[in-house]
Design an enzyme around this catalytic site. Structure first.
Site, PDB file in Angstrom:
ATOM      1  N   ASP A  51      79.671 -26.337 -15.789  1.00 43.89           N
ATOM      2  CA  ASP A  51      80.827 -26.947 -16.437  1.00 43.89           C
ATOM      3  C   ASP A  51      81.950 -25.933 -16.623  1.00 43.89           C
ATOM      4  O   ASP A  51      81.757 -24.726 -16.433  1.00 43.89           O
ATOM      5  CB  ASP A  51      80.429 -27.500 -17.812  1.00 43.89           C
ATOM      6  CG  ASP A  51      79.406 -28.618 -17.721  1.00 43.89           C
ATOM      7  OD1 ASP A  51      79.366 -29.291 -16.679  1.00 43.89           O
ATOM      8  OD2 ASP A  51      78.652 -28.810 -18.700  1.00 43.89           O
ATOM      9  N   TYR A 108      68.421 -20.982 -17.617  1.00 40.79           N
ATOM     10  CA  TYR A 108      69.690 -20.774 -18.300  1.00 40.79           C
ATOM     11  C   TYR A 108      69.469 -19.977 -19.572  1.00 40.79           C
ATOM     12  O   TYR A 108      68.404 -20.053 -20.199  1.00 40.79           O
ATOM     13  CB  TYR A 108      70.332 -22.115 -18.681  1.00 40.79           C
ATOM     14  CG  TYR A 108      71.029 -22.845 -17.549  1.00 40.79           C
ATOM     15  CD1 TYR A 108      72.417 -22.788 -17.409  1.00 40.79           C
ATOM     16  CD2 TYR A 108      70.305 -23.614 -16.642  1.00 40.79           C
ATOM     17  CE1 TYR A 108      73.059 -23.468 -16.393  1.00 40.79           C
ATOM     18  CE2 TYR A 108      70.943 -24.297 -15.618  1.00 40.79           C
ATOM     19  CZ  TYR A 108      72.334 -24.225 -15.498  1.00 40.79           C
ATOM     20  OH  TYR A 108      72.964 -24.901 -14.484  1.00 40.79           O
TER      21      TYR A 108
END
Length: 269
Positions: A51, A108
């Site tokens: 994003d 992540y």
């Protein structure tokens, strides 16, 4: 011939990885630089999407060319790329492996600081929260690998062919003072905003505004949350991508320079 490029980037100045007409993105920035070098239109395929303002300390993309180049592509590409994108390695590949579809696991990291620090503002998320209940957050985090349907922890579940994700591990770490936190998660795939939504819910558990049982009901797909508020983007890093035929060690110095991640800095909660 197909090449895999191993890169990292600071996403602060970008509207995500994916090429689109709504602002500067990482994919187009790299394609434009490759086109300048190769003198032909260039298209690359990334290992996933990030994003706007999300970072990657390890990311892969593949590029197809008619014949191998006869110069140091890594040096030349790094020279023309902006300072917030770095090429670590370039690997010639046999056959036609796919940077996105062949990835078996992605990991992540999400970084939080709970005190105002201007030097962390672009690389970690500021949450001015005191006395988080880390034990409750740990209890809720331990539930994540036990469930696989994440339709209620996703912004747009209808846009996905499947909402099944296999989370293999999830854990929290803190510095010695407990005012900087690090969340790590690994899975085969993720849904839109899924990690940031999970972090947001776990922070709610830490402040006492959400119970562990309520969180469990979302994971069990028994009921949907009243609201989905993703955690801030700048704390999120794609940090490890694994393939059956390629398992490179992340260039951790890329993020250590920003976040002081010495091996003994973080302690398991």
């Amino acid at each position: 011939m197909r090449y895999f490029f191993h890169i990292g980037y600071n996403g602060t100045n970008y509207r995500g990885w994916q090429r689109h007409p709504y602002g500067v993105n990482v994919q187009q920035t790299i394609e434009d630089c490759l086109q300048r070098i190769l003198k032909v239109p260039t298209s690359i395929v990334g290992c996933g999407r990030t994003d706007a303002q999300v970072h990657a300390s390890q990311f892969f993309f593949h590029l197809d060319v008619e014949k191998p180049w006869e110069f140091d592509m890594r040096f030349r590409l790094n020279k023309v790329l902006p300072p917030d994108i770095a090429v670590f390695d370039i690997n010639p590949m046999e056959g036609m492996p796919h940077a996105r579809f062949d990835a078996t696991q992605r990991s992540y990291d999400y970084f939080i600081h709970t005190y105002k620090n201007p030097f962390l503002s672009d690389v970690s998320s500021l949450y001015l929260i005191k006395n988080l209940n880390l034990d409750k957050m740990k209890e809720a985090t331990a539930l994540l690998p036990l469930y696989s349907d994440y339709r209620y922890l996703c912004i747009t579940p209808a846009e996905h062919d499947s909402t099944i994700c296999q989370i293999t591990s999830a854990s929290w770490y803190a510095d010695k003072n407990g005012d900087r936190l690090r969340f790590q998660i690994s899975a085969n795939r993720y849904l839109s905003r899924m990690i940031r939504i999970i972090v947001g819910k776990l922070l709610q558990i830490g402040t006492g505004s959400l119970s562990v049982d309520e969180f469990r009901s979302y994971l069990a797909a028994e009921r949907a949350p009243k609201a989905l508020t993703p955690a801030y983007p700048q704390g999120l890093y794609l940090s490890k991508v694994t393939y059956p035929y390629l398992d490179l060690t992340p260039c951790t110095s890329f993020s250590e320079a920003l976040l002081d991640q010495a091996n003994d800095y973080w302690h398991t909660i």
